[in-house]
Structure formats: C-alpha cells, structure tokens
Enzyme design. Structure first.
Site, PDB file in Angstrom:
ATOM      1  CG  PHE A   2      -1.721  -1.278   1.418  1.00 33.25           C
ATOM      2  CD1 PHE A   2      -3.024  -1.253   0.701  1.00 33.25           C
ATOM      3  CD2 PHE A   2      -1.188  -2.143   2.084  1.00 33.25           C
ATOM      4  CE1 PHE A   2      -3.710  -2.619   0.673  1.00 33.25           C
ATOM      5  CE2 PHE A   2      -1.930  -3.671   2.229  1.00 33.25           C
ATOM      6  CZ  PHE A   2      -2.919  -3.537   1.383  1.00 33.25           C
ATOM      7  CB  SER A  47      -4.716  -7.222  -0.012  1.00 33.62           C
ATOM      8  OG  SER A  47      -4.524  -8.393   0.087  1.00 33.62           O
ATOM      9  CB  CYS A  54      -2.542  -6.187   4.758  1.00 38.19           C
ATOM     10  SG  CYS A  54      -2.715  -7.350   3.080  1.00 38.19           S
ATOM     11  CB  THR A  56      -7.723 -11.830   2.809  1.00 37.08           C
ATOM     12  OG1 THR A  56      -6.618 -11.764   2.896  1.00 37.08           O
ATOM     13  CG2 THR A  56      -8.275 -12.455   1.372  1.00 37.08           C
ATOM     14  CB  ALA A  72      -5.442 -13.909  12.076  1.00 36.18           C
ATOM     15  CG  HIS A 110       2.716  -7.145   7.118  1.00 36.67           C
ATOM     16  ND1 HIS A 110       3.686  -7.480   6.497  1.00 36.67           N
ATOM     17  CD2 HIS A 110       1.709  -7.459   6.505  1.00 36.67           C
ATOM     18  CE1 HIS A 110       3.317  -8.293   5.362  1.00 36.67           C
ATOM     19  NE2 HIS A 110       2.217  -8.367   5.268  1.00 36.67           N
ATOM     20  CB  THR A 156       6.370  13.720   7.913  1.00 31.22           C
ATOM     21  OG1 THR A 156       6.327  13.304   5.998  1.00 31.22           O
ATOM     22  CG2 THR A 156       7.987  13.955   7.927  1.00 31.22           C
TER      23      THR A 156
END
Length: 239
Positions: A2, A47, A54, A56, A72, A110, A156
């Site tokens: 992404f 995704s 991320c 599914t 999960a 992640h 940033t």
C-alpha cells in the site's frame, strides 16, 4: 503493498467474534460499508488495508456496497481492531497496482504495535499529535523526518523522544478531513507500522556482523585482533 494514502473512510457495519458462515471461517470477522467507491473492482481474495492492517476480502454484496474480512488471532494481539464497534469509521486503501503513483511510502499493512495518543495540540490549521508506543523497542525504527504509518496513513515524524518512547506528527488541514486520526482524542489508540527500511538495514547489519564473527579470516576479526594486539603492546610498554 500500500502507499499510506487513504482512499476513503468506511463504516463498521458488524463485528462478529464467532462467525460460523463460510466467509467467516469460524473466527472473528468484520463487515465494512459506506465504501462503494473502492469496491468497483473488488474480487474475493483481494487485500484492503483497514486501519493499516492488510486484510483479505472474503465476501461482498452484489451491489458492492460492503465487504467482509476475517481477523486472525495474531492480528488481534498486534492491533486495535479488537476494539472496533458498530458505527466506527475505518481508513481504507486498496492494494497498489502497477500504475499507481507512490505518493506516500511503501506500507506493508503488517502492523508492528499500537500507540496511545498522549498529546493533541492545534498548530495553526494543523494538529500536532504525540503518541506513546506500547512496545517500546519499536522506537529505534522511528527517526526525525522519517515515514510512519498510523492507522494506515503515511505521515512524517516531526519529533522523537527515545527515552519516553514517544513521537509526534503533524496532521494538516486537508488530511484531517480524509482520515480517522482527526476524530481521535487523548487516550485513544492507533495502529503503528514503522518504516520497513529501518528493519531491513538492522537485519542486514546483524547478519553481516554474525557472519564476520564466525569467520576467523574476516575483516572484522582481523581488525579486532589488531586492536587487541595494539592495546596489549601499549600495556606492556608501560611496565
């Protein structure tokens, strides 16, 4: 992969702790709506970054007004997705395609840890947010003027306090209308993904050093031998 440029803010329609349907997988599932603009080209298995995670796509309706994802156990431990409830807004971004401009930075989706908002101070038409990391070890990957993904938003770093494991960013007026961070207050949590570059560099250095230490003829071992020999000679010369 992404970019950290949020496409839209969706709404949590349903959070199910034990979804026994075929698309639920007998686990936690999340159904998100009010996001038809990013579902025009959706397919099962795609995704979608949801608050920086991320996930599914396991189901969507025929009219493509909502989609479902499974969450999960490891994701629940690492992120704040378990705190979501019906009606909450979530940042959404589809995975990049080959023709997308990388306007933010490379975001994997992640999440490394969560952080708590400990400061929110207006600065002109911008807002300075300060965050404290739950897992303090990740502060070593956060650098002044470097990138970070907060709830999936590429931002940033404007300040870092390594002793307190705190850092700050500035959210400009335009972004305040496009991401959920502007809706959050002191004490709220956010998902954090540090810049992958720092982790890659650290691992490369670690592997290289370990390999050189194991190799008696390596440049590092020869340098250490010379330094030890020099120090020993200096001590002997003083006797």
């Amino acid at each position: 992969m992404f970019t950290g440029l949020i496409e839209t803010i969706g709404t949590v329609l349903e959070y199910t702790t034990l979804d026994t349907s075929s698309s639920g997988g007998n686990g936690v599932s999340l159904t998100i709506g009010n996001c038809s603009e990013i579902l025009t080209d959706v397919h099962l298995g795609d995704s979608i970054s949801t608050n920086g995670v991320c996930l599914t796509v396991t189901e969507f309706d025929e009219g493509k007004t909502f989609f479902k994802v499974g969450i999960a156990p490891e994701t629940l431990r690492r992120t704040n997705l378990g705190d979501l409830k019906t009606g909450d807004g979530v940042n959404l971004e589809r995975a990049v395609t080959s023709d997308v401009r990388l306007g933010g930075h490379v975001v994997q989706g992640h999440v490394d840890t969560i952080a708590t908002i400990v400061g929110r101070v207006p600065d002109g038409n911008a807002i300075t947010f300060t965050f404290k990391l739950r897992d303090v070890e990740f502060i070593s990957y956060i650098v002044h003027k470097g990138f970070i993904a907060i709830d999936g938003t590429s931002l940033t770093i404007t300040n870092v306090d390594y002793d307190k494991a705190e850092f700050s960013i500035m959210l400009i007026s335009y972004s305040q209308e496009k991401v959920i961070l502007s809706r959050k207050s002191i004490g709220d949590s956010v998902n954090i993904e540090v810049d992958l570059t720092g982790k890659l560099i650290e691992k490369q250095i670690e592997v290289n050093l370990n390999n050189q230490i194991k190799n008696n003829d390596s440049v590092l071992n020869k340098l250490i031998e010379k330094l030890v020999e020099k120090k020993v000679n200096e001590l002997l010369s003083k006797k």
